[in-house]
Write a protein that holds these residues in place. Structure first.
Motif, PDB file in Angstrom:
ATOM      1  N   GLU A 199     -71.035 105.083  80.759  1.00 57.07           N
ATOM      2  CA  GLU A 199     -70.699 104.219  81.898  1.00 57.07           C
ATOM      3  C   GLU A 199     -71.929 103.543  82.492  1.00 57.07           C
ATOM      4  O   GLU A 199     -71.898 103.090  83.643  1.00 57.07           O
ATOM      5  CB  GLU A 199     -69.982 105.032  82.987  1.00 57.07           C
ATOM      6  N   ASP A 200     -73.003 103.506  81.731  1.00 51.69           N
ATOM      7  CA  ASP A 200     -74.229 102.860  82.205  1.00 51.69           C
ATOM      8  C   ASP A 200     -74.113 101.352  81.965  1.00 51.69           C
ATOM      9  O   ASP A 200     -74.150 100.891  80.818  1.00 51.69           O
ATOM     10  CB  ASP A 200     -75.447 103.419  81.459  1.00 51.69           C
ATOM     11  N   HIS A 201     -73.985 100.588  83.048  1.00 51.74           N
ATOM     12  CA  HIS A 201     -73.833  99.141  82.916  1.00 51.74           C
ATOM     13  C   HIS A 201     -75.180  98.413  82.912  1.00 51.74           C
ATOM     14  O   HIS A 201     -75.232  97.216  82.644  1.00 51.74           O
ATOM     15  CB  HIS A 201     -72.953  98.604  84.047  1.00 51.74           C
ATOM     16  N   SER A 202     -76.262  99.128  83.213  1.00 48.63           N
ATOM     17  CA  SER A 202     -77.582  98.497  83.206  1.00 48.63           C
ATOM     18  C   SER A 202     -78.240  98.604  81.834  1.00 48.63           C
ATOM     19  O   SER A 202     -78.970  97.701  81.412  1.00 48.63           O
ATOM     20  CB  SER A 202     -78.485  99.117  84.284  1.00 48.63           C
ATOM     21  N   VAL A 203     -78.011  99.713  81.138  1.00 52.05           N
ATOM     22  CA  VAL A 203     -78.503  99.881  79.766  1.00 52.05           C
ATOM     23  C   VAL A 203     -77.342 100.451  78.948  1.00 52.05           C
ATOM     24  O   VAL A 203     -77.070 101.647  78.997  1.00 52.05           O
ATOM     25  CB  VAL A 203     -79.718 100.823  79.686  1.00 52.05           C
ATOM     26  N   THR A 204     -76.670  99.598  78.211  1.00 53.05           N
ATOM     27  CA  THR A 204     -75.460 100.005  77.506  1.00 53.05           C
ATOM     28  C   THR A 204     -75.794 100.686  76.173  1.00 53.05           C
ATOM     29  O   THR A 204     -76.921 100.562  75.666  1.00 53.05           O
ATOM     30  CB  THR A 204     -74.582  98.780  77.216  1.00 53.05           C
ATOM     31  N   PRO A 205     -74.826 101.383  75.591  1.00 51.32           N
ATOM     32  CA  PRO A 205     -75.047 101.933  74.248  1.00 51.32           C
ATOM     33  C   PRO A 205     -75.459 100.865  73.239  1.00 51.32           C
ATOM     34  O   PRO A 205     -76.302 101.127  72.372  1.00 51.32           O
ATOM     35  CB  PRO A 205     -73.686 102.551  73.905  1.00 51.32           C
ATOM     36  N   ASP A 206     -74.898  99.658  73.336  1.00 50.61           N
ATOM     37  CA  ASP A 206     -75.310  98.579  72.428  1.00 50.61           C
ATOM     38  C   ASP A 206     -76.783  98.236  72.611  1.00 50.61           C
ATOM     39  O   ASP A 206     -77.492  97.959  71.636  1.00 50.61           O
ATOM     40  CB  ASP A 206     -74.453  97.325  72.657  1.00 50.61           C
ATOM     41  N   ASP A 207     -77.244  98.219  73.875  1.00 46.93           N
ATOM     42  CA  ASP A 207     -78.670  97.990  74.125  1.00 46.93           C
ATOM     43  C   ASP A 207     -79.518  99.042  73.410  1.00 46.93           C
ATOM     44  O   ASP A 207     -80.538  98.731  72.778  1.00 46.93           O
ATOM     45  CB  ASP A 207     -78.977  98.039  75.626  1.00 46.93           C
ATOM     46  N   MET A 208     -79.099 100.297  73.527  1.00 49.09           N
ATOM     47  CA  MET A 208     -79.880 101.398  72.964  1.00 49.09           C
ATOM     48  C   MET A 208     -79.947 101.360  71.444  1.00 49.09           C
ATOM     49  O   MET A 208     -80.895 101.861  70.843  1.00 49.09           O
ATOM     50  CB  MET A 208     -79.289 102.738  73.425  1.00 49.09           C
ATOM     51  N   ARG A 209     -78.950 100.756  70.804  1.00 53.14           N
ATOM     52  CA  ARG A 209     -78.965 100.656  69.339  1.00 53.14           C
ATOM     53  C   ARG A 209     -80.170  99.864  68.830  1.00 53.14           C
ATOM     54  O   ARG A 209     -80.600 100.027  67.698  1.00 53.14           O
ATOM     55  CB  ARG A 209     -77.672 100.011  68.839  1.00 53.14           C
ATOM     56  N   GLY A 210     -80.719  99.012  69.687  1.00 51.17           N
ATOM     57  CA  GLY A 210     -81.869  98.206  69.292  1.00 51.17           C
ATOM     58  C   GLY A 210     -83.106  99.018  68.983  1.00 51.17           C
ATOM     59  O   GLY A 210     -84.039  98.508  68.327  1.00 51.17           O
ATOM     60  N   TRP A 211     -83.146 100.268  69.410  1.00 48.50           N
ATOM     61  CA  TRP A 211     -84.304 101.108  69.096  1.00 48.50           C
ATOM     62  C   TRP A 211     -84.419 101.396  67.603  1.00 48.50           C
ATOM     63  O   TRP A 211     -85.484 101.778  67.112  1.00 48.50           O
ATOM     64  CB  TRP A 211     -84.225 102.425  69.873  1.00 48.50           C
ATOM     65  N   ALA A 212     -83.337 101.209  66.866  1.00 47.95           N
ATOM     66  CA  ALA A 212     -83.363 101.512  65.428  1.00 47.95           C
ATOM     67  C   ALA A 212     -84.427 100.704  64.692  1.00 47.95           C
ATOM     68  O   ALA A 212     -84.998 101.175  63.697  1.00 47.95           O
ATOM     69  CB  ALA A 212     -81.986 101.252  64.823  1.00 47.95           C
ATOM     70  N   ARG A 213     -84.700  99.495  65.166  1.00 49.61           N
ATOM     71  CA  ARG A 213     -85.676  98.645  64.456  1.00 49.61           C
ATOM     72  C   ARG A 213     -87.123  99.051  64.746  1.00 49.61           C
ATOM     73  O   ARG A 213     -88.047  98.477  64.164  1.00 49.61           O
ATOM     74  CB  ARG A 213     -85.458  97.175  64.819  1.00 49.61           C
ATOM     75  N   HIS A 214     -87.320 100.018  65.627  1.00 50.49           N
ATOM     76  CA  HIS A 214     -88.679 100.408  66.002  1.00 50.49           C
ATOM     77  C   HIS A 214     -89.130 101.698  65.327  1.00 50.49           C
ATOM     78  O   HIS A 214     -90.185 102.246  65.690  1.00 50.49           O
ATOM     79  CB  HIS A 214     -88.789 100.531  67.525  1.00 50.49           C
ATOM     80  N   THR A 215     -88.361 102.186  64.360  1.00 55.30           N
ATOM     81  CA  THR A 215     -88.771 103.385  63.632  1.00 55.30           C
ATOM     82  C   THR A 215     -88.412 103.258  62.159  1.00 55.30           C
ATOM     83  O   THR A 215     -87.412 102.619  61.807  1.00 55.30           O
ATOM     84  CB  THR A 215     -88.096 104.653  64.211  1.00 55.30           C
ATOM     85  N   THR A 216     -89.237 103.862  61.316  1.00 55.76           N
ATOM     86  CA  THR A 216     -88.938 103.936  59.884  1.00 55.76           C
ATOM     87  C   THR A 216     -88.511 105.348  59.489  1.00 55.76           C
ATOM     88  O   THR A 216     -88.305 105.624  58.307  1.00 55.76           O
ATOM     89  CB  THR A 216     -90.176 103.551  59.048  1.00 55.76           C
ATOM     90  N   ALA A 217     -88.376 106.237  60.475  1.00 59.12           N
ATOM     91  CA  ALA A 217     -88.154 107.655  60.176  1.00 59.12           C
ATOM     92  C   ALA A 217     -86.759 108.147  60.554  1.00 59.12           C
ATOM     93  O   ALA A 217     -86.517 109.348  60.560  1.00 59.12           O
ATOM     94  CB  ALA A 217     -89.213 108.497  60.896  1.00 59.12           C
TER      95      ALA A 217
END
Length: 244
Positions: A199-217
């Motif tokens: 229920e976080d409207h400031s940082v949504t689950p879709d927003d958090m998915r973007g972290w995937a591009r910042h790791t190779t592990a």
């Protein structure tokens, strides 16, 4: 390490339950305006296998006489010196960006990196952080916005004197977010576990998915019940992840 070095290192951490025999360590970085007290009770709840080390940032709590600052180099040095076992970093909101930059700094220096970087309610670093605009709104609007997010207890908001005490810390932290500039580097070689409030409207689950591009592990998204400050209700789940 000299006595002076030990004292200098100790000021960075709240260590209510030292567990030198624990097999893992968890370093916790707070959200804007908060300190190590944001993780009160975590050490007691962690159990014998995990040593929880909430970070005390300059300008708050036992370091209230120091200038407000979020020096990544100093923070990385403190964590590197204190990490004497396999460890995880958990950063919430602003603390997530701090944690990400700490991992990149540790990589530059060739220091041991964490087993994983766990992040809660924190946009990827290459995405504009709308909450940064709180660095220049009025005091009243700043407090109102934090009330809406659930980031300040009503008992604090009801006391003008307490609000005056925390406003400088809030201003400093949101100014750091506002002036933060992402410098592109290769993705980190540390797995990222992203926790998002359903229920976080400031940082949504879709927003958090973007972290995937910042790791190779490896990347994993965990959607938790609650809003932006779900970490308080989902503490035990986050602690369990640190031992996985």
């Amino acid at each position: 390490m000299t006595h002076q070095d030990t004292a200098s290192l100790a000021r960075w951490f709240s260590d209510p339950s030292p567990r030198p025999g624990a097999r893992r360590q968890l370093f916790c970085l707070p959200y804007a305006g908060a300190g190590a007290s944001a993780f009160r009770g975590w050490a007691a709840a962690a159990g014998p296998e995990l040593e929880v080390l909430p970070v005390v940032l300059p300008g708050r709590e036992s370091r209230y006489t120091e200038p407000f600052d979020a020096d990544i180099a100093e923070l990385a040095s403190a964590i590197a010196a204190r990490a004497d076992r396999p460890y995880t970093i958990y950063g919430h909101s602003m603390g997530g960006r701090l944690g990400f930059e700490v991992v990149r700094e540790l990589r530059k220096r060739g220091h041991r990196q964490p087993l994983r970087l766990s992040l809660g309610g924190c946009r990827p670093p290459d995405i504009l952080e709308p909450l940064a605009e709180l660095s220049w709104v009025s005091d009243e609007e700043l407090l109102d916005r934090l009330r809406e997010l659930g980031g300040l207890p009503e008992e604090i908001l009801a006391e003008p004197e307490l609000c005056e005490l925390i406003l400088p810390v809030l201003r400093a932290d949101f100014t750091w977010l506002d002036t933060y500039e992402y410098e592109p580097e290769p993705p980190i070689e540390v797995p990222i576990v992203a926790f998002a409030g359903a229920e976080d409207h400031s940082v949504t689950p879709d927003d958090m998915r973007g972290w995937a591009r910042h790791t190779t592990a490896g990347f994993d998204l965990r959607v938790e019940p609650g809003g932006h400050f779900f970490l308080h209700e989902r503490r035990d789940h986050i602690l369990k992840e640190a031992l996985a």
